[in-house]
Motif scaffolding. Sequence first.
Motif, PDB file in Angstrom:
ATOM      1  N   LYS A  69       0.809  -1.223   0.000  1.00 56.20           N
ATOM      2  CA  LYS A  69       0.000   0.000   0.000  1.00 56.20           C
ATOM      3  C   LYS A  69       0.843   1.274   0.000  1.00 56.20           C
ATOM      4  CE  LYS A  69      -2.364   1.855   3.940  1.00 56.20           C
ATOM      5  NZ  LYS A  69      -3.255   1.595   5.062  1.00 56.20           N
ATOM      6  N   GLU A  70       1.880   1.323   0.842  1.00 56.12           N
ATOM      7  CA  GLU A  70       2.660   2.557   0.956  1.00 56.12           C
ATOM      8  C   GLU A  70       3.358   2.906  -0.354  1.00 56.12           C
ATOM      9  OE1 GLU A  70       2.931   0.305   3.478  1.00 56.12           O
ATOM     10  OE2 GLU A  70       1.896   1.403   5.082  1.00 56.12           O
ATOM     11  N   LEU A  86       0.715   4.102  -2.862  1.00 56.13           N
ATOM     12  CA  LEU A  86       0.203   5.450  -2.592  1.00 56.13           C
ATOM     13  C   LEU A  86       1.293   6.499  -2.777  1.00 56.13           C
ATOM     14  CD1 LEU A  86      -2.136   4.818   0.471  1.00 56.13           C
ATOM     15  CD2 LEU A  86      -2.785   5.275  -1.881  1.00 56.13           C
ATOM     16  N   ALA A  87       2.525   6.145  -2.420  1.00 59.62           N
ATOM     17  CA  ALA A  87       3.616   7.107  -2.615  1.00 59.62           C
ATOM     18  C   ALA A  87       3.800   7.387  -4.104  1.00 59.62           C
ATOM     19  CB  ALA A  87       4.907   6.562  -2.010  1.00 59.62           C
ATOM     20  N   VAL A 125       1.021   9.700  -5.174  1.00 57.34           N
ATOM     21  CA  VAL A 125       1.240  11.086  -4.761  1.00 57.34           C
ATOM     22  C   VAL A 125       2.318  11.739  -5.629  1.00 57.34           C
ATOM     23  CG1 VAL A 125       2.158  12.525  -2.908  1.00 57.34           C
ATOM     24  CG2 VAL A 125       0.476  10.757  -2.383  1.00 57.34           C
ATOM     25  N   ILE A 178      -1.842  16.842  -3.515  1.00 52.91           N
ATOM     26  CA  ILE A 178      -2.695  15.681  -3.238  1.00 52.91           C
ATOM     27  C   ILE A 178      -2.792  15.488  -1.733  1.00 52.91           C
ATOM     28  CG2 ILE A 178      -2.742  13.146  -3.383  1.00 52.91           C
ATOM     29  CD1 ILE A 178      -1.749  13.418  -6.224  1.00 52.91           C
ATOM     30  N   GLN A 179      -3.978  15.154  -1.294  1.00 50.15           N
ATOM     31  CA  GLN A 179      -4.186  14.926   0.140  1.00 50.15           C
ATOM     32  C   GLN A 179      -4.499  13.449   0.376  1.00 50.15           C
ATOM     33  OE1 GLN A 179      -7.069  17.625   1.822  1.00 50.15           O
ATOM     34  NE2 GLN A 179      -7.193  16.430   3.688  1.00 50.15           N
ATOM     35  N   VAL A 180      -3.810  12.869   1.363  1.00 53.84           N
ATOM     36  CA  VAL A 180      -4.021  11.446   1.652  1.00 53.84           C
ATOM     37  C   VAL A 180      -4.714  11.302   3.001  1.00 53.84           C
ATOM     38  CG1 VAL A 180      -2.910   9.206   1.956  1.00 53.84           C
ATOM     39  CG2 VAL A 180      -1.896  10.876   0.405  1.00 53.84           C
ATOM     40  N   GLU A 181      -5.836  10.642   3.008  1.00 55.59           N
ATOM     41  CA  GLU A 181      -6.532  10.326   4.253  1.00 55.59           C
ATOM     42  C   GLU A 181      -6.580   8.803   4.377  1.00 55.59           C
ATOM     43  OE1 GLU A 181     -10.129  12.983   4.874  1.00 55.59           O
ATOM     44  OE2 GLU A 181      -9.417  13.617   2.915  1.00 55.59           O
ATOM     45  N   PRO A 182      -6.961   8.289   5.551  1.00 54.29           N
ATOM     46  CA  PRO A 182      -6.908   6.837   5.712  1.00 54.29           C
ATOM     47  C   PRO A 182      -7.677   6.068   4.639  1.00 54.29           C
ATOM     48  CG  PRO A 182      -7.270   7.873   7.813  1.00 54.29           C
ATOM     49  CD  PRO A 182      -7.347   8.962   6.794  1.00 54.29           C
ATOM     50  N   ILE A 212      -9.357   4.230  -1.266  1.00 49.65           N
ATOM     51  CA  ILE A 212      -8.163   3.380  -1.184  1.00 49.65           C
ATOM     52  C   ILE A 212      -8.521   1.892  -1.127  1.00 49.65           C
ATOM     53  CG2 ILE A 212      -6.167   2.783   0.264  1.00 49.65           C
ATOM     54  CD1 ILE A 212      -5.964   5.750   1.004  1.00 49.65           C
ATOM     55  N   LYS A 232      -4.608  17.087   7.703  1.00 50.84           N
ATOM     56  CA  LYS A 232      -4.657  17.298   6.256  1.00 50.84           C
ATOM     57  C   LYS A 232      -3.372  16.856   5.561  1.00 50.84           C
ATOM     58  CE  LYS A 232      -7.942  20.997   5.563  1.00 50.84           C
ATOM     59  NZ  LYS A 232      -8.124  22.422   5.321  1.00 50.84           N
ATOM     60  N   LYS A 263       0.102  12.038   3.990  1.00 56.44           N
ATOM     61  CA  LYS A 263       0.978  12.064   2.829  1.00 56.44           C
ATOM     62  C   LYS A 263       2.450  12.031   3.254  1.00 56.44           C
ATOM     63  CE  LYS A 263       1.297  15.676  -0.059  1.00 56.44           C
ATOM     64  NZ  LYS A 263       0.800  16.639  -1.024  1.00 56.44           N
ATOM     65  N   ILE A 279       3.357   8.450   4.407  1.00 56.76           N
ATOM     66  CA  ILE A 279       3.375   7.539   3.256  1.00 56.76           C
ATOM     67  C   ILE A 279       4.650   7.712   2.436  1.00 56.76           C
ATOM     68  CG2 ILE A 279       2.398   7.358   0.925  1.00 56.76           C
ATOM     69  CD1 ILE A 279       0.654   5.865   2.459  1.00 56.76           C
ATOM     70  N   LEU A 280       4.953   8.960   2.120  1.00 52.08           N
ATOM     71  CA  LEU A 280       6.107   9.202   1.246  1.00 52.08           C
ATOM     72  C   LEU A 280       7.415   8.799   1.914  1.00 52.08           C
ATOM     73  CD1 LEU A 280       5.605  12.499  -0.741  1.00 52.08           C
ATOM     74  CD2 LEU A 280       5.355  10.159  -1.447  1.00 52.08           C
ATOM     75  N   SER A 294       7.503   4.866   2.390  1.00 52.78           N
ATOM     76  CA  SER A 294       7.679   4.127   1.143  1.00 52.78           C
ATOM     77  C   SER A 294       9.066   4.344   0.544  1.00 52.78           C
ATOM     78  CB  SER A 294       6.604   4.580   0.152  1.00 52.78           C
ATOM     79  OG  SER A 294       7.034   4.345  -1.152  1.00 52.78           O
ATOM     80  N   GLU A 295       9.468   5.619   0.456  1.00 53.50           N
ATOM     81  CA  GLU A 295      10.701   5.924  -0.273  1.00 53.50           C
ATOM     82  C   GLU A 295      11.948   5.753   0.574  1.00 53.50           C
ATOM     83  OE1 GLU A 295      10.408   6.539  -3.674  1.00 53.50           O
ATOM     84  OE2 GLU A 295       8.475   5.814  -2.946  1.00 53.50           O
ATOM     85  N   ILE A 351      -4.393   8.836  11.713  1.00 54.71           N
ATOM     86  CA  ILE A 351      -3.943   8.794  10.317  1.00 54.71           C
ATOM     87  C   ILE A 351      -2.471   8.388  10.262  1.00 54.71           C
ATOM     88  CG2 ILE A 351      -3.511  10.184   8.251  1.00 54.71           C
ATOM     89  CD1 ILE A 351      -6.009  11.801   8.946  1.00 54.71           C
ATOM     90  N   SER A 411      -2.114   4.761  11.009  1.00 55.95           N
ATOM     91  CA  SER A 411      -2.643   3.861   9.976  1.00 55.95           C
ATOM     92  C   SER A 411      -1.674   3.728   8.801  1.00 55.95           C
ATOM     93  CB  SER A 411      -4.013   4.327   9.496  1.00 55.95           C
ATOM     94  OG  SER A 411      -3.877   5.433   8.638  1.00 55.95           O
ATOM     95  N   PHE A 412      -0.817   4.723   8.611  1.00 53.69           N
ATOM     96  CA  PHE A 412       0.137   4.635   7.515  1.00 53.69           C
ATOM     97  C   PHE A 412       1.525   4.179   7.991  1.00 53.69           C
ATOM     98  CE2 PHE A 412      -2.877   7.681   5.407  1.00 53.69           C
ATOM     99  CZ  PHE A 412      -3.325   6.769   4.470  1.00 53.69           C
TER     100      PHE A 412
END
Lengths: 389, 327
Positions: free
Chosen positions: A23-24, A27-28, A31, A101-105, A364, B46, B50, B53-54, B57-58, B83, B86-87
């Motif tokens: 998933k990460e 989603l990355a 984004v 871009i905004q990421v929510e759960p 998602i 908000k 992100k 996640i970024l 992941s990276e 949030i 969860s990520f």
Amino acid sequence: METSFEDILDSLSGLEESVQELKEILLANLVMLGEIPAPTFKERERIEFLLNRFKEAEINKSSIDEVGNGIGILEGENGGGNILVVAHADTVFNKKADHTIQVEPNKVTGPGVADNSLGLSVLSTLPNLLDKLGIRLNNNLILMGATRSLGRGNLEGLRFFLSNFKQPIKAGLGLEGVELGRLSHTSIGMKRGEITCSVPEEYDWTRFGDASAILTLNEVINRINEIRLPQRPKTSIIMGSVEGGSSFNTTALHATLHFEIRSQSSEMVQEIHQNLQEIIAEVSSHNGDEIELDIFAQREPGGISFSHPLVHNTRRIMDHLNIEPRPGPSTSELAAFIDHDIPAITLGLTHGDHLHELNETIQIEPMYKGIAQIIGTLLAIDGGYCEED
Amino acid sequence: MKKIKEWIQNNTYHHSQFWDLKKLVEAKEKEGLTISLCLPTLNEEKTIGKEVILFKSELADRYPLLDEIAVIDSGSEDNTLEIAKSFGADVYLADDILPGLEPKKGKGENLWKAIYQLKGDIIVYVDADISNIHPRFVYGLVAPLIYNRQTKYVKAFYDRPLAFSGGIRPSGGGRVTEILIRPLFSLYFPELTGIIQPLSGEYAVRREVLEQIHFPIGYGVETSHLIDVYTKYGLDAFAQTDLDQRVHENQSTRSLGKMSFGILQTFIKRAKALGIIEKMEDHQTILRQTQAKEDTYEQIELEITEEERPPMIEIEEYQKKFVVKAD
């Protein structure tokens, strides 16, 4: 050992879980790709990002072609045939739009996330997904971020590739962000264009009050509205958007209508095209304004039948994943495949809303099913279960 | 000021110099370093998803540059923590860290407590309200520390203009930097004026430095760091990296006034301790601002006190956890 189609169906729920574990990364990619503006004809930066992803996945055969398409080839075990997975890289948003871009759960929001940043990010993540799942296909898998797809692009990227790629392609698979369940297997006939009305810049006192491009365009629109459309073959004229004028108190010098003619029959599309030409000639002769009709994109109707093994078995895969299939026609990449007699379908990846608005949103959770369906379909094509006898 | 010129030339980077993450991770592993990312938060639902996640992941999954991604929260009332969790971020409430100490509220408090809570040899701090977040915000800052043992403290600056026709242009920070910090530094610490954005909230620092310096818990934390690290280790301990652009919400002039007042307190405290400003009376802690209501003007008074935490190394729990002693 050969994998049966039933084995593929049985593996689907496991696929869904494995996809979720990435998933990460997925989603990355969404984004980072989605925040790169990519209006049609200006997809270069997005394609370069895609190519970097291919290189990181150690795909040796990757390149950008003459029209800017980003291509990576995952070589198959047998290297016999080729399967093409394509996602268009361009979006309807111009560079000035705020691409944050905004990421929510549960959801991701931002311009173009559904059409088609998600499709492109799944394409960029496919090598990681297949690697994680330990899947090596027999056929070569061509991954392609296609440029110049929308609007005036008229699928130029994919058309160029299909015209110049010398080897046969077994099947094509188009990825679109939304809507999960979409199973497009036919293309409808289409002509896309614009009608622009212009009035002379010099002020004409004899036409005081009525010399406006907007009024002329209004007359054209009214006339188009009067065209009788048949029930069969299904035909429609989509009046997509209008623009014209510049302020409150200045006569509009230019006004433009953007439209699409769609029909199951190419003769019908042609007939309406002729109707439009006649309307324009007539309205123009009444008031002397300049009216131009510009058709810049078209599709021929065609495709594969509902009973074609590619459609049939994809439906079975969707059923197995509890995705309700919604087969139907589209004006997507399919048209380019059809022109080259390549069996192809377009699939949607998740649910979404506010399509083509700045707050375009995708969910998602359903995405995992959407991706599992893609991998299942690839396995089915690779196993030879999607070919007509 | 030959020294500043030289320093700017040798210690100023652009993030693109560090694009090769594979090489960077190899260098990090060779040095045997561990790196923790700290995202201080207060109601950032908000943008936090992100960011996590970024970075995960990276810079954790794809290239294992980060050994830890942690959110340290001041008590968000929105879904920031859920949030982030969860990520895949580690989530802590600042008040739960070192619970034996009287809790204080402020970003500096979270940054300070991160030293205790996180494990890394390097801690990189990134604000959680950046909407154009990108992995460069982290690798651009930690790379100079990985590649150069002498460097101890790396500051971010943001300098790519949206459009520029060429020639000379002003390069600098925000309003507070230009109106307050730069004049003050020019007067008392001229070498520090080489730091293009002294107030940027993104920096990476070695633990050995972090555990030795004071942490104002409010607005003064960045200023105090610069002065303290400078007086302890000299200008060469610093480096700075251009991270292009940072998009975040602009603050009102009034908020900037509050910030300036806090910074001034921090600054004067240090100036006095260092004997730079002699015989100065204890400063006021009231900031007076004026606001207009209909046709009349009224004065509002804001109490802004810059409290400070001691160096982490003086905390008993910390000494036990990391088996160290204060000098």
